[in-house]
Design a protein around this motif. Sequence first.
Motif, mmCIF file in Angstrom:
data_model
loop_
_atom_site.group_PDB
_atom_site.id
_atom_site.type_symbol
_atom_site.label_atom_id
_atom_site.label_comp_id
_atom_site.label_asym_id
_atom_site.label_seq_id
_atom_site.Cartn_x
_atom_site.Cartn_y
_atom_site.Cartn_z
ATOM 1 N N PRO A 13 25.276 -55.792 -50.939
ATOM 2 C CA PRO A 13 24.061 -55.976 -50.131
ATOM 3 C C PRO A 13 23.767 -57.457 -49.904
ATOM 4 O O PRO A 13 24.127 -58.311 -50.720
ATOM 5 C CB PRO A 13 22.963 -55.327 -50.984
ATOM 6 C CG PRO A 13 23.678 -54.453 -51.955
ATOM 7 C CD PRO A 13 24.993 -55.109 -52.207
ATOM 8 N N ASN A 14 23.116 -57.740 -48.787
ATOM 9 C CA ASN A 14 22.636 -59.102 -48.578
ATOM 10 C C ASN A 14 21.644 -59.452 -49.678
ATOM 11 O O ASN A 14 20.805 -58.637 -50.059
ATOM 12 C CB ASN A 14 21.937 -59.226 -47.222
ATOM 13 C CG ASN A 14 22.919 -59.216 -46.071
ATOM 14 O OD1 ASN A 14 24.098 -59.509 -46.252
ATOM 15 N ND2 ASN A 14 22.451 -58.881 -44.889
ATOM 16 N N GLY A 15 21.744 -60.664 -50.174
ATOM 17 C CA GLY A 15 20.808 -61.126 -51.191
ATOM 18 C C GLY A 15 20.054 -62.347 -50.704
ATOM 19 O O GLY A 15 20.396 -62.949 -49.683
ATOM 20 N N ILE A 16 19.023 -62.714 -51.422
ATOM 21 C CA ILE A 16 18.256 -63.911 -51.090
ATOM 22 C C ILE A 16 18.067 -64.750 -52.350
ATOM 23 O O ILE A 16 18.066 -64.220 -53.464
ATOM 24 C CB ILE A 16 16.885 -63.561 -50.482
ATOM 25 C CG1 ILE A 16 16.053 -62.758 -51.483
ATOM 26 C CG2 ILE A 16 17.032 -62.806 -49.186
ATOM 27 C CD1 ILE A 16 14.616 -62.651 -51.104
ATOM 28 N N PRO A 17 17.902 -66.062 -52.198
ATOM 29 C CA PRO A 17 17.661 -66.933 -53.359
ATOM 30 C C PRO A 17 16.227 -66.774 -53.857
ATOM 31 O O PRO A 17 15.287 -67.337 -53.292
ATOM 32 C CB PRO A 17 17.927 -68.339 -52.808
ATOM 33 C CG PRO A 17 17.693 -68.223 -51.333
ATOM 34 C CD PRO A 17 18.051 -66.819 -50.948
ATOM 35 N N LEU A 18 16.042 -65.992 -54.899
ATOM 36 C CA LEU A 18 14.700 -65.643 -55.367
ATOM 37 C C LEU A 18 13.877 -66.853 -55.780
ATOM 38 O O LEU A 18 12.650 -66.857 -55.641
ATOM 39 C CB LEU A 18 14.804 -64.671 -56.543
ATOM 40 C CG LEU A 18 15.280 -63.253 -56.194
ATOM 41 C CD1 LEU A 18 15.602 -62.494 -57.464
ATOM 42 C CD2 LEU A 18 14.222 -62.520 -55.393
ATOM 43 N N ASN A 19 14.527 -67.886 -56.301
ATOM 44 C CA ASN A 19 13.776 -69.042 -56.792
ATOM 45 C C ASN A 19 12.972 -69.717 -55.687
ATOM 46 O O ASN A 19 11.928 -70.323 -55.942
ATOM 47 C CB ASN A 19 14.724 -70.052 -57.440
ATOM 48 C CG ASN A 19 15.762 -70.574 -56.463
ATOM 49 O OD1 ASN A 19 16.491 -69.790 -55.856
ATOM 50 N ND2 ASN A 19 15.852 -71.880 -56.314
ATOM 51 N N THR A 20 13.432 -69.608 -54.435
ATOM 52 C CA THR A 20 12.701 -70.245 -53.337
ATOM 53 C C THR A 20 11.389 -69.528 -53.040
ATOM 54 O O THR A 20 10.499 -70.104 -52.412
ATOM 55 C CB THR A 20 13.554 -70.288 -52.062
ATOM 56 O OG1 THR A 20 13.874 -68.947 -51.661
ATOM 57 C CG2 THR A 20 14.846 -71.052 -52.294
ATOM 58 N N MET A 76 9.507 -58.686 -50.114
ATOM 59 C CA MET A 76 9.388 -58.149 -51.466
ATOM 60 C C MET A 76 9.549 -59.252 -52.509
ATOM 61 O O MET A 76 8.882 -59.250 -53.546
ATOM 62 C CB MET A 76 10.410 -57.037 -51.667
ATOM 63 C CG MET A 76 10.088 -55.778 -50.865
ATOM 64 S SD MET A 76 11.512 -54.684 -50.559
ATOM 65 C CE MET A 76 12.034 -54.287 -52.211
ATOM 66 N N ALA A 77 10.430 -60.220 -52.232
ATOM 67 C CA ALA A 77 10.614 -61.339 -53.160
ATOM 68 C C ALA A 77 9.359 -62.192 -53.262
ATOM 69 O O ALA A 77 9.152 -62.883 -54.265
ATOM 70 C CB ALA A 77 11.788 -62.202 -52.710
ATOM 71 N N ALA A 78 8.525 -62.142 -52.226
ATOM 72 C CA ALA A 78 7.246 -62.858 -52.245
ATOM 73 C C ALA A 78 6.122 -61.991 -52.802
ATOM 74 O O ALA A 78 4.950 -62.366 -52.717
ATOM 75 C CB ALA A 78 6.891 -63.320 -50.835
ATOM 76 N N ALA A 80 14.409 -58.509 -57.263
ATOM 77 C CA ALA A 80 15.067 -59.277 -58.324
ATOM 78 C C ALA A 80 16.216 -58.503 -58.955
ATOM 79 O O ALA A 80 17.216 -59.089 -59.380
ATOM 80 C CB ALA A 80 14.042 -59.658 -59.390
ATOM 81 N N THR A 81 16.097 -57.176 -58.996
ATOM 82 C CA THR A 81 17.114 -56.349 -59.650
ATOM 83 C C THR A 81 18.337 -56.123 -58.765
ATOM 84 O O THR A 81 19.475 -56.178 -59.238
ATOM 85 C CB THR A 81 16.516 -54.986 -60.044
ATOM 86 O OG1 THR A 81 15.401 -55.195 -60.915
ATOM 87 C CG2 THR A 81 17.554 -54.123 -60.754
ATOM 88 N N TYR A 82 18.115 -55.898 -57.467
ATOM 89 C CA TYR A 82 19.213 -55.459 -56.600
ATOM 90 C C TYR A 82 19.612 -56.455 -55.511
ATOM 91 O O TYR A 82 20.691 -56.319 -54.929
ATOM 92 C CB TYR A 82 18.840 -54.133 -55.928
ATOM 93 C CG TYR A 82 18.655 -52.999 -56.900
ATOM 94 C CD1 TYR A 82 19.756 -52.368 -57.468
ATOM 95 C CD2 TYR A 82 17.387 -52.574 -57.268
ATOM 96 C CE1 TYR A 82 19.592 -51.325 -58.368
ATOM 97 C CE2 TYR A 82 17.206 -51.532 -58.163
ATOM 98 C CZ TYR A 82 18.313 -50.911 -58.717
ATOM 99 O OH TYR A 82 18.140 -49.889 -59.614
ATOM 100 N N PHE A 83 18.788 -57.443 -55.215
ATOM 101 C CA PHE A 83 19.048 -58.269 -54.036
ATOM 102 C C PHE A 83 19.000 -59.764 -54.339
ATOM 103 O O PHE A 83 18.616 -60.567 -53.493
ATOM 104 C CB PHE A 83 18.046 -57.923 -52.928
ATOM 105 C CG PHE A 83 18.062 -56.466 -52.545
ATOM 106 C CD1 PHE A 83 19.126 -55.937 -51.834
ATOM 107 C CD2 PHE A 83 17.031 -55.623 -52.925
ATOM 108 C CE1 PHE A 83 19.156 -54.592 -51.493
ATOM 109 C CE2 PHE A 83 17.045 -54.276 -52.592
ATOM 110 C CZ PHE A 83 18.118 -53.757 -51.872
#
Length: 405
Positions: free
Chosen positions: A190-197, A320-322, A381-384
Amino acid sequence: MAVNKDQAAIHRAVGNLVYLSWYGDLGGGELRLLDHIQGTKFPHKDITVVLGENGSLVNRVQAFGCSVLVSGWHGSASGITGLLARRLGRWRLDRLFRTIKNTSSLKSIVVCNTYPDLNTGGRLAVRRGLTVIWRARADTFVPWGIKLEQRQELVRFLNENVFRVAATTRYEAEAMLEAGVNPTLVEVIPNGIPLNTYNTAQDRGQDLRAHLNISQEALVIAFVARMVPQKGYEVFLRAVAKVRGRVPQIKVIIAGDTTLYHDGEPYKKDIYRLVEQLGLAESVHFLGFMNDIPAVMTAADLFVHASLKEPFGTVLVEAMAASRPVIAADLPGPREIVLEGQTGLFHQAGSDQELALAIEQLALDRDLRIRLGKAGYKRAATYFDANHNLAILDNLCLEAIAAGR
């Protein structure tokens, strides 16, 4: 995915990475390409990104110290001019592959970022004896994808020539297998994103609200999408107009422009005109293309996705990350991201009435927004997580190099 080994040792162990990107401007797939380059174990000096057209991606790639070749294969010109441009692009790309094959002491891997990349440069790479990985965008084997006869030929090509296919969704992977693609070739990444940002974006989100003169009492809806018909701009705006009478404090921030859409200016004018016709001019803020999507998401109280067709939906993961609740079109891609009633709500794709009801439900229930937002962050955070998902792709490239393909 930070590189923590001596660069010289990595250089001996790795090889050349050639990334093919049909588009020269920034869309979801192009941003994922940049994420991969940023974290890859391949030394940046051994990476070449080949773009089918010129655009803003050139400077972004060069900032990493990678080489860039604009082949011009993907030209919007028609007639003899377009034909000559495409032939020249093919020649440039073939020359690059011949040079890599004949002069480099390192093994090489070619990653195709879209179906057009695979169908053009990927086939050239195979002819030159280079290893190919296709990073499928979940828009090929779906009902609105390529025609049946093209699909059958593509299956043969994949089974005979491609090292791996990285499918974005389980839905796409299952469609590939049903079409006859060898199961050993397919891996779901799956596409992921840099969660820390997103963890550090809250202040920037508040700054954006202040810059737009949006009060803390307002309920802000974010809409982030390229300004193209399939993203459902009309559906979204009509839904907001239906709700505004019952939730008058609504404000809308829209991030997106006609990037990658060569006939976009007339459509943009239509959207601006629709905002006026619906009486939303005082409620809607058009931000244009935005690099800082985390700030957009954290400036909002909820996020709406209204696409008419959607192979994945990375913007949903970003919201969702936000820790923002999401309302998504009920389509195969979003179903693999959003859990109904747990991280967000669904609406029938194309139905402004259903979307309006979902917006009203979240607008009037702050506790529900908070609960969905918290659960959404945990799922993202768990899957992406980009670090995890892109490491899988990077390992596929390293595996191909090690296999000597």
